[in-house]
Design a protein around this motif. Structure first.
Motif: not given
Length: 866
Positions: A27-53
C-alpha cells in the motif's frame, strides 16, 4: 512517464521500482505512485478510468467500509472477498481491502455461485465487496455485501486525506495480502496465501528486472483478476507506475482486440495463448498489430508454428515472452524472443530462471540435480506463499532451508538443460492445464459421482499429438438408463468453471481395471469423433480447406466427410472459418458465407461449394433445416449474427417443420445494409413470400431478429395475410427507453464509432470485425424502432439469467392479442446452444403445434411460464 537518465527517479516524482521495494509493503508504494500521478490515468476499462486521485479516493471508501464492518476483528485472520467485473472498480476494491489490513480473495464473476461460496467459506470470509450488477450473486456467496459505489455511498474524501487513510493500517511484509484459490484433487478448494514481500518481488521480476513493463508502459490487461496471473499485473502496474487498460475477452470479442490496442496506445499485451490464437485467427494471415513492445503469454504449451504466427503479427520490434509460473511461486522462468532470433521447433521452452530463483529437478531417486529430467523444484528467498489454514498440505511441498530460502516442489515434470533452460513435459499427477488454467480432473469426478444417474465416473485430460492442447474427457458408467452427453456437461457447467466442462463424454459399461481392481487408465478408449468413414484430403484445395477446419475446430485431424457441426462447430466457429477462407485471397473462390457451410458442412462438400462460383439469388436466406412437409418457420438472426447461429435451435424443433433462416442483407454478400428495422423486414417479407406465396405464416427471431420478426408480422397482416404465430426470443420490446445506451470513454471514441458505423457494408473489415460492425449497426437500428401493439398470437421467450432479463420481460404493453411471456434458464446466447436450447425448442414446437406448455421449475434448467 519516463526515467531520468542516470538516476532512479522518474519524472513524476516517485522512485523507480526496484528489488529493495520487496522488503516493504504494497500500500505505501501504491499511494506514493498515485500521489505523484494524481492527474494521470492509471487504470481504464473502456467505460470508466481512475487517475491517481480517484484511485486513492475510491480505495479509501472501500477501506472505510470494510473496517466499519469488521471492527474488533483481527484483520490478518479475516479475509474479505471482492466480486466485480474486469473493471476499474475491482482494482480500487482490491487496493482498499489490502489497505484495511485484510487478505483479499478476488472472485471470478463467471464462476457459478455455489463454487464461489466454497471459496468464501474455505477462506473464512463473511464479507464481499461487489456492485449492483453482481449484488444478487454476491448475496448467495456471503452473509454481508458492501457496494461502496452504490446508493448511500459515503462522500469521497480529498485525495490527500484518502492517501493518509490508506496508510492508517500498516502491514508487515510477511502478512498475507492475497489469497488465490486453485482446484483441489479431492473436490475441496485450495487457497494459496501470498504475502506482501513475495508480491512486491514478483512485480519487480515481472516488470523492471525483465523489462516487460517498466514505468510509463501502457499495459493491455486481459487476464481475470481471480487468478494469480491476473491479480499480479493488476497490482504490479500500480506499483511500477504503468497504465493498465482492462479488456475482458469473456464479454468482448477478441476480434475487437487489435483495434482496442491501437485506440489505447498499448505497448504491452498480457494474454493467454488461447486468446492470442483467437486474435491471429481474426486478423487473417496478413493482419498485423503494430505498436507493441512486449507480448507475454503463459499457462499452456506454445508450439513453434503458433509462436511464429504471433511474431508475424506483432513485428520484429516486439519481444515475445513465453513464461512459466504458479500461484505458489509467481513467475519462475521466461523465454524471450526478439528481433530476428530463431524460433524453436516443437514445444517452445519456458526458459531460464528469473532473478532470485534457482531451478532444479528431482530425479527418480529423490535427489536434486541442476540438469536432467524430473519434477521441477524452485528455491528462492522470496518464496513466501503457504496454503491458507492448511499447514499439513503446506509441509508436503514447501521446505524451509537453513539459509532463509524456501523450496517448492511443483507438480510439473521438465527437462532442465546444462545451460539452465527448462522445457516442460507434463504433470507428475493427473492434473492438466486446459486453456491455460490448471484443472484437477478428480474434482469433476467428485461432482459426477454425486449424480444419482451416475454409477462411476473418471475424467482425464487428452493431449493433441500435433498441437499439445488439452481437453477433458469424461468416462461415465450410468446407473440405469444412459443420460445424454449434453446433460452430463450441463451438470458440470452449472457447478464448475467453463474450462472444467468435459469436451467429450464417453459412456462405458464399466471402467477398465487391473487384476488388483485398480483403475487402468491405459485401457480407456479414445473418444469417438465421427461416424463418417475416414478419408484424407484428395486435392491441394481440399488440403487447404482441411487445415482451416482443423484450425477453427482445434482438432489435430478429421475426415473430409466429418460434419463441421457434429465436431462441435457453432456459429462463431463458422464465422471464423469463413473469415479464414476469405483471407486466403484465392481468386477461384466464389461467394463464401456461413449459408454455404450450412448446406455443405464437410471438408469435401464445402471445398467444392466455395469453388463453384455459384452466387445465391437470395443471400439473406439460409436453409437451416429445409426438409419437412409442414408450413415453414422463418427464423430471423440477431444483429451481426449469421443465421447459422440458429442452427442448433432449428435442429431441435419438432420434426416435419422446415426451418429457414434469415440474416442481414450485406452480412455475407457484398451489398449495402438496410438502415431501418422496417426496411430489413420489407426485404425479408419479399423473400418469405417467394418461398411461401400465401399465409398463414410462422415468423420468429432472436434479439434484434425478434423486432424484425415483429415488423414482418405487422407488414404481412397489413397486406391481408394471416400470421399464425410470432415468436420473439430474448428481444428488447420496441421501446428505446428500455434499451442500453452505448457509453464511450471519450468524444474521440464516439466519433470513431460513428465513422465505423457509417462504413458498415462499404469498407471491408478483416476477420470477424465485419460481423462486429454489423452488430453495432443493428444495435443502432434497434434503439430507433417503435411500433404499435401487435394484435396477433405471440410467444415471447426471455433468458432469465441474462443481465438484461428485466427489460426484456416488459412486452405486455406491446402485445394486445393472445400472447404469453415465458422465462427459461440461461443467458442471451446460451439459450440457443446446448444444454439450454432444449426447453426453448420445446416451447417453440408447442407454439407451432398450438399446444399448451408445461409449467416446471426454471431453476432445474427447464422452463416456467410467468
Amino acid at each position: 512517464m519516463g526515467a531520468t537518465p542516470g538516476t532512479d527517479t522518474v519524472d513524476e516524482g516517485f522512485t523507480r521500482f526496484s528489488e529493495e521495494h520487496a522488503q516493504g509493503q504494497l500500500v505505501p508504494r501504491i499511494v506514493e505512485v498515485a500521489l505523484a500521478c494524481a492527474d494521470t490515468v492509471l487504470v481504464a476499462d473502456g467505460v470508466d478510468r481512475l487517475t491517481g486521485s480517484t484511485l486513492l479516493q475510491r480505495a479509501a471508501l472501500v477501506r472505510a467500509a470494510v473496517l466499519a464492518h469488521h471492527a474488533g476483528h483481527d484483520p490478518r485472520e479475516t479475509p474479505v472477498a471482492v466480486l466485480r467485473g474486469h473493471d476499474v472498480g475491482a482494482v480500487a476494491a482490491v487496493v482498499g481491502v489490502i489497505a484495511a489490513g485484510h487478505p483479499v480473495v478476488v472472485l471470478d464473476p463467471t464462476t457459478p455461485a455455489a463454487r464461489l461460496r466454497h471459496y468464501v467459506e474455505a477462506a473464512g470470509a463473511t464479507l464481499v465487496v461487489s456492485d449492483a450488477e453482481r449484488a444478487a450473486t454476491a448475496r448467495e456467496v456471503a452473509a454481508t455485501v458492501l457496494d461502496p459505489d452504490g446508493p448511500g455511498a459515503a462522500h469521497r474524501p480529498d485525495h490527500v486525506e484518502a492517501a493518509a487513510a490508506l496508510l492508517g493500517s500498516p502491514a508487515d511484509p510477511d502478512d498475507v495480502a492475497v489469497i488465490v484459490y486453485t482446484s483441489g484433487s479431492t473436490g475441496a478448494p485450495k487457497g494459496v496465501a501470498c504475502e506482501h514481500r513475495s508480491i512486491l518481488h514478483d512485480t519487480w521480476v515481472s516488470s523492471e528486472a525483465t523489462g516487460a513493463y517498466p514505468v510509463g508502459s501502457v499495459v493491455a490487461h486481459l487476464l481475470p483478476m481471480a487468478f494469480s496471473a491476473g491479480v499480479t499485473p493488476t497490482l504490479g502496474a500500480l506499483l511500477v507506475g504503468a497504465r493498465q487498460e482492462l479488456f475482458d475477452p469473456r464479454r468482448r470479442s477478441v476480434a475487437e482486440l487489435p483495434g482496442f490496442l491501437r485506440e489505447v496506445g498499448a505497448d504491452v499485451l498480457l494474454a493467454s495463448p488461447a486468446i492470442l490464437r483467437g486474435v491471429i485467427a481474426s486478423l487473417g494471415p496478413q493482419g498485423r498489430v503494430p505498436g507493441l513492445k512486449t507480448v507475454t503469454m503463459a499457462g499452456e504449451t506454445v508450439h513453434g508454428a503458433e509462436l511464429a504466427a504471433v511474431r508475424r503479427a506483432v513485428g520484429p520490434d516486439c519481444v515475445v515472452r513465453n513464461r512459466y509460473g504458479s500461484t505458489e511461486t509467481w513467475l519462475m522462468t521466461e523465454y524471450a524472443i526478439s528481433g530476428d532470433d530463431e524460433a524453436p521447433e516443437g514445444a517452445t521452452p519456458v526458459g531460464w530462471a528469473v532473478p532470485g530463483a534457482k531451478l532444479q529437478v528431482e530425479l527418480a531417486d529423490g535427489t536434486l540435480a541442476d540438469a536432467g529430467t524430473g519434477r521441477v523444484v524452485l528455491t528462492s528467498r522470496w518464496l513466501g506463499a503457504r496454503y491458507w489454514r492448511d499447514p499439513a498440505k503446506t509441509a508436503e511441498v514447501f521446505t524451509d532451508n537453513p539459509d532463509g530460502s524456501r523450496t517448492f516442489r511443483t507438480s510439473d515434470v521438465g527437462s532442465l538443460g546444462a545451460d539452465g533452460c527448462l522445457r516442460l513435459l507434463g504433470r507428475s499427477d493427473h492434473s492438466v492445464k486446459v486453456r491455460g488454467l490448471l484443472v484437477e480432473p478428480g474434482e469433476v469426478d467428485a461432482l459426477l459421482f454425486a449424480q444419482p444417474d451416475v454409477r462411476e465416473a473418471l475424467v482425464v485430460g487428452r493431449p493433441s499429438a500435433r498441437t499439445g492442447r488439452m481437453s477433458l474427457v469424461a468416462y461415465v458408467v450410468p446407473e440405469g438408463p444412459r443420460p445424454q452427453a449434453s446433460a452430463v456437461r450441463a451438470v458440470v457447467r452449472e457447478n464448475l468453471p467453463a474450462h472444467m466442462v468435459p469436451e467429450h463424454v464417453v459412456f462405458l459399461d464399466a471402467l477398465p481395471r487391473t487384476e488388483r481392481g485398480k483403475l487402468d487408465r491405459s485401457r480407456l478408449p479414445e473418444p469417438p469423433r465421427s461416424t463418417a468413414p475416414f478419408e484424407a484430403p484428395r486435392t491441394g484445395w481440399e488440403e487447404v480447406v482441411f487445415e482451416q477446419f482443423c484450425a477453427v475446430l482445434e482438432l489435430e485431424d478429421l475426415s473430409i466427410h466429418d460434419d463441421f457441426f457434429e465436431l462441435g462447430g457453432d456459429s462463431l466457429a463458422a464465422e471464423a472459418l469463413v473469415s479464414r477462407i476469405e483471407a486466403l485471397g484465392d481468386q477461384a473462390v466464389g461467394q463464401v458465407g456461413t449459408a454455404v457451410l450450412a448446406s455443405a458442412p464437410t471438408v469435401a462438400s464445402f471445398a467444392a461449394a466455395v469453388r463453384s462460383k455459384v452466387r445465391s439469388d437470395r443471400p439473406t436466406l439460409v436453409p437451416l433445416r429445409p426438409e419437412g412437409e409442414d408450413r415453414p418457420l422463418f427464423l430471423v438472426a440477431g444483429a451481426g449474427s449469421a443465421a447459422l447461429a440458429l442452427r442448433t435451435l432449428a435442429q431441435r424443433i419438432a420434426p416435419g417443420i422446415p426451418v429457414l433462416g434469415l440474416q442481414a442483407h450485406g452480412l455475407e454478400n457484398r451489398a449495402l445494409p438496410d438502415w431501418s428495422v422496417e426496411r430489413i423486414a420489407r426485404r425479408h417479407v419479399a423473400t418469405v413470400r417467394e418461398q411461401q406465396p400465401q399465409g398463414p405464416y410462422r415468423v420468429a427471431g432472436h434479439s434484434l431478429g425478434g423486432l424484425v420478426a415483429l415488423e414482418m408480422a405487422h407488414q404481412l397482416r397489413r397486406a391481408g395475410q394471416e400470421v399464425e404465430i410470432l415468436v420473439v426470443l430474448d428481444s428488447f420490446p420496441p421501446d428505446p427507453a428500455l434499451m442500453p445506451v452505448p457509453r464511450y470513454p471519450s468524444r474521440v471514441a464516439k466519433l470513431k464509432e460513428g465513422v465505423s458505423l457509417a462504413l458498415t457494408g462499404i469498407k471491408a473489415h478483416s476477420g470477424l470485425g465485419h460481423y462486429i460492425r454489423f452488430f453495432r449497426q443493428g444495435m443502432f437500428l434497434q434503439r430507433r424502432y417503435t411500433t404499435e401493439a401487435y394484435p396477433g398470437p405471440a410467444l415471447v421467450v426471455v433468458a432469465g439469467d441474462d443481465v438484461d432479463a428485466g427489460a426484456r420481460r416488459q412486452w405486455a404493453p406491446h402485445l394486445s392479442g393472445e400472447a404469453r411471456v415465458v422465462e427459461v434458464a440461461g443467458e442471451h446466447m446460451s439459450i440457443l446452444r446446448e444444454p439450454r436450447v432444449g426447453p426453448v425448442a420445446d416451447l417453440v414446437s408447442q407454439a407451432l403445434r398450438a399446444e399448451a406448455p408445461a409449467v416446471v421449475d426454471v431453476r432445474e434448467g427447464r422452463f416456467a411460464e410467468r
